[in-house]
Write an enzyme that holds these catalytic residues in place. Structure first.
Site, PDB file in Angstrom:
ATOM      1  CB  SER A 147      28.573  15.240  -8.212  1.00  0.00           C
ATOM      2  OG  SER A 147      28.651  15.410  -9.760  1.00  0.00           O
ATOM      3  CE  LYS A 180      25.174  14.790 -11.527  1.00  0.00           C
ATOM      4  NZ  LYS A 180      25.708  15.034 -10.308  1.00  0.00           N
TER       5      LYS A 180
END
Length: 333
Positions: A103, A173
């Site tokens: 990701s 993230k």
């Protein structure tokens, strides 16, 4: 009468006493068996030989002198200290984390090990736009993800911080917006923060668009609540980030209290070593304008009472009679 013999001996062979002289008494022996008379010589063991007689004699070396401990005897202590230090470092300073997914490509690859700064949050530092952060699952983000099954050695090393911990449910993230920011995606992008478009081609996965055209959350415009952050993966079309959790408590925003720390370096493998700086696009002028309005308003509100107090103080000095000196910013009226 017969003549008296002079100097007759009295039964011992000592020297004769001269007439008119008394014999000196023999000196009494000292307590240690040495004579205390004026001509008594110093005992042999106390005489100092040579002119450097002021140097004290060196004591003989003892056969019981301590020898340094064997390395193998000290090894358990060294290992214990190392483990304690590693645990302290993991808890308060730096911790290693493993990247389990794609990701964050191409910034981070599967299997990368990153070091996370855990110290600055202890001093009140909060995440900033553009930083790559590790945070605890705010709720059901990792549902359905496979759980690793480490062996006993991996569990111990993970507990003390020498290996990434498999028991902690953490995510990684990039921070796109912070509390008070308005962040939006329209079409394929660009992403806008407080009306400023971000130039993300340096870190967004090649071939991806900054925004995703779908009806699951790829199109949005929200204002991030105070005390929370909005996060997105760099592999935009392969990241279940804040965009896809807007229907959950918190609306997809992550509480700042869930942030473990900032990832600042790729430590492993050696061929991937590198730092994780904040991209320049987050430093563009005006992106923080929405945030700077609140401090400015608070500053103005705090200045008004001070100005009024100074005016009243100056007016009171003028009313106190001649010779009173007026200072500060007051005016005479």
């Amino acid at each position: 009468m017969g003549d008296v013999a002079v100097g007759a001996r009295s039964g011992h062979e000592g020297p004769e006493e001269q007439p008119g002289h008394s014999a000196d008494p023999a000196p009494a022996p000292a307590a240690d068996g040495m004579s205390t008379g004026p001509d008594t010589a110093a005992p042999e063991e106390t005489r100092v030989p040579g002119p450097q007689g002021d140097e004290p004699p060196k004591p003989p070396k003892s056969a019981k002198d301590k020898k340094p401990k064997s390395f193998w005897k000290e090894l358990p202590l060294l290992i214990g200290i190392a483990l304690i230090l590693a645990l302290v470092i993991k808890t308060f300073l730096v911790q290693a984390f493993s990247i389990p997914s794609d990701s964050m490509q191409n910034t981070l690859q599967q299997g990368d090990r990153v070091l996370v700064d855990k110290l600055t949050p202890w001093f009140g530092s909060e995440p900033e736009r553009g930083e790559v952060v590790v945070f605890k699952d705010p709720g059901h983000w990792l549902d359905g993800e496979p759980t690793p099954d480490p062996n006993a050695v991996q569990k111990v090393l993970g507990w003390i911080g020498l290996m990434p911990s498999a028991d902690e449910k953490d995510l990684i993230k990039r921070v796109i917006a912070v509390g008070g920011d308005t962040v939006e995606c329209k079409g394929t992008g660009p992403v806008k923060v407080n009306g400023k478009a971000l130039n993300e081609k340096n870190y967004v996965f090649e071939g991806n668009t900054p925004c995703t055209v779908d009806d699951q959350g790829g199109q949005f415009k929200i204002t991030v609540p105070k005390g929370k952050i909005w996060v997105m993966g760099d592999h935009r079309q392969n990241s279940l980030d804040s965009r896809y959790h807007q229907n959950q408590p918190g609306g997809g925003a992550v509480p700042v209290d869930n942030v473990v720390g900032r990832a600042f370096v790729i430590a492993w493998p050696p061929t991937r070593w590198g730092t994780l700086p904040v991209p320049d696009t987050f430093d563009q002028p005006g992106i923080s304008q929405a945030m700077s309005a609140a401090p400015a308003a608070l500053g103005l509100a705090g200045a008004v009472p001070i100005v009024l107090w100074r005016r009243r103080r100056a007016a009171g000095r003028l009313d106190s009679g001649p010779g009173t000196r007026v200072s500060g910013g007051g005016t005479a009226g």
